[in-house]
Scaffold this motif. Structure first.
Motif, short mmCIF file in Angstrom:
data_model
loop_
_atom_site.label_atom_id
_atom_site.label_comp_id
_atom_site.label_asym_id
_atom_site.label_seq_id
_atom_site.Cartn_x
_atom_site.Cartn_y
_atom_site.Cartn_z
N SER A 115 1.31 6.63 -7.00
CA SER A 115 0.16 7.40 -7.47
C SER A 115 0.39 8.90 -7.26
CB SER A 115 -1.12 6.94 -6.79
OG SER A 115 -1.09 7.21 -5.42
N LYS A 116 1.08 9.28 -6.17
CA LYS A 116 1.44 10.69 -5.98
C LYS A 116 2.37 11.18 -7.09
CE LYS A 116 1.20 11.19 -0.94
NZ LYS A 116 2.00 11.42 0.27
N LYS A 155 0.83 -1.20 0.00
CA LYS A 155 0.00 0.00 0.00
C LYS A 155 0.87 1.26 0.00
CE LYS A 155 -3.96 2.00 2.29
NZ LYS A 155 -4.88 1.95 3.39
N TRP A 156 1.97 1.25 0.74
CA TRP A 156 2.85 2.42 0.81
C TRP A 156 3.40 2.74 -0.58
CZ3 TRP A 156 8.05 3.13 -0.28
CH2 TRP A 156 8.58 4.37 0.10
N SER A 157 3.93 1.75 -1.26
CA SER A 157 4.53 2.01 -2.57
C SER A 157 3.48 2.43 -3.59
CB SER A 157 5.30 0.79 -3.07
OG SER A 157 4.44 -0.31 -3.25
N SER A 158 2.30 1.84 -3.56
CA SER A 158 1.28 2.25 -4.52
C SER A 158 0.79 3.67 -4.26
CB SER A 158 0.12 1.26 -4.52
OG SER A 158 -0.43 1.14 -3.25
N GLU A 159 0.74 4.08 -3.00
CA GLU A 159 0.37 5.47 -2.69
C GLU A 159 1.42 6.44 -3.20
OE1 GLU A 159 -0.22 5.84 1.50
OE2 GLU A 159 -2.02 4.59 1.50
N ILE A 160 2.69 6.13 -2.97
CA ILE A 160 3.78 7.00 -3.41
C ILE A 160 3.80 7.09 -4.94
CG2 ILE A 160 6.30 7.23 -3.49
CD1 ILE A 160 5.22 7.98 -0.80
N ALA A 194 9.67 9.68 0.51
CA ALA A 194 8.44 10.46 0.74
C ALA A 194 8.73 11.96 0.65
CB ALA A 194 7.85 10.10 2.10
N LYS A 248 10.25 4.59 -9.82
CA LYS A 248 9.03 3.90 -9.38
C LYS A 248 9.32 2.43 -9.07
CE LYS A 248 5.84 6.65 -12.17
NZ LYS A 248 4.92 6.58 -13.32
N ASP A 300 9.95 -0.93 -0.80
CA ASP A 300 8.82 -1.38 0.01
C ASP A 300 8.88 -2.89 0.26
OD1 ASP A 300 6.47 -1.15 1.43
OD2 ASP A 300 5.18 -1.22 -0.34
N SER A 316 0.36 11.59 -10.31
CA SER A 316 -0.50 12.79 -10.32
C SER A 316 0.33 14.07 -10.39
CB SER A 316 -1.41 12.79 -9.09
OG SER A 316 -0.66 12.89 -7.91
#
Length: 160
Positions: free
Chosen positions: A10-11, A3-8, A57, A33, A40, A14
């Motif tokens: 996606s940031k 979840k951490w890597s997918s959030e980063i 981050a 990426k 992670d 965007s």
């Protein structure tokens, strides 16, 4: 963990939505990426990877500025990518494409020149021919040996 890597990631996507494809390739965003996913994955048992999560981050917060404008954020981004790539190569066994082909070809050339020089001294009638033969043998041997190792890395899915 995933979840951490997918959030980063996606940031990052965007933030860099309107950026030119050429700039994304030049600044190695795809490699960044992939290394985020690896960090992670390995952070559970690698203290260096765990420590890099915070730096990643922080860097992601300024990635648009780092890609589009020269300055301190770009230097920090470049250093982070280099640090992550070196760590993944040394500690976790990930290599860039054709890494061993280039490396072994170089050392093959050097060894071939030495072999050619020795042959040149043994058979002085064919001076330059022996040097060229040694160089060629070393280069070809190094290239095929490196290619075999690169293919092994590819089959193990260990490409950077």
């Amino acid at each position: 963990m995933e979840k951490w890597s997918s959030e980063i990631i996606s940031k990052i996507d965007s933030s860099l939505a309107g950026t030119k494809e050429r700039d994304l390739r030049f600044f190695r965003v795809d490699e960044f990426k992939r290394n985020i996913q690896r960090v992670d994955e390995f952070s559970a048992h690698c203290p260096f990877c765990q420590k890099q999560k915070q730096e990643i981050a922080e860097c992601v917060e300024k990635i648009e500025e780092a890609i589009n404008f020269p300055g301190q954020p770009r230097r920090n981004y470049d250093r982070l990518i280099s640090r992550l790539s070196n760590h993944m190569q040394k500690e976790h066994g990930f290599f860039t494409p054709y890494y061993f082909s280039y490396l072994f070809s170089f050392f093959g050339m050097v060894a071939g020149i030495v072999l050619g020089y020795i042959l040149q001294k043994i058979v002085p009638a064919y001076n330059w021919e022996m040097l060229i033969i040694g160089f060629s043998i070393g280069l070809i041997t190094g290239y095929f040996w490196g290619t075999a190792k690169d293919n092994k890395i590819r089959s193990e899915k260990r490409l950077m």
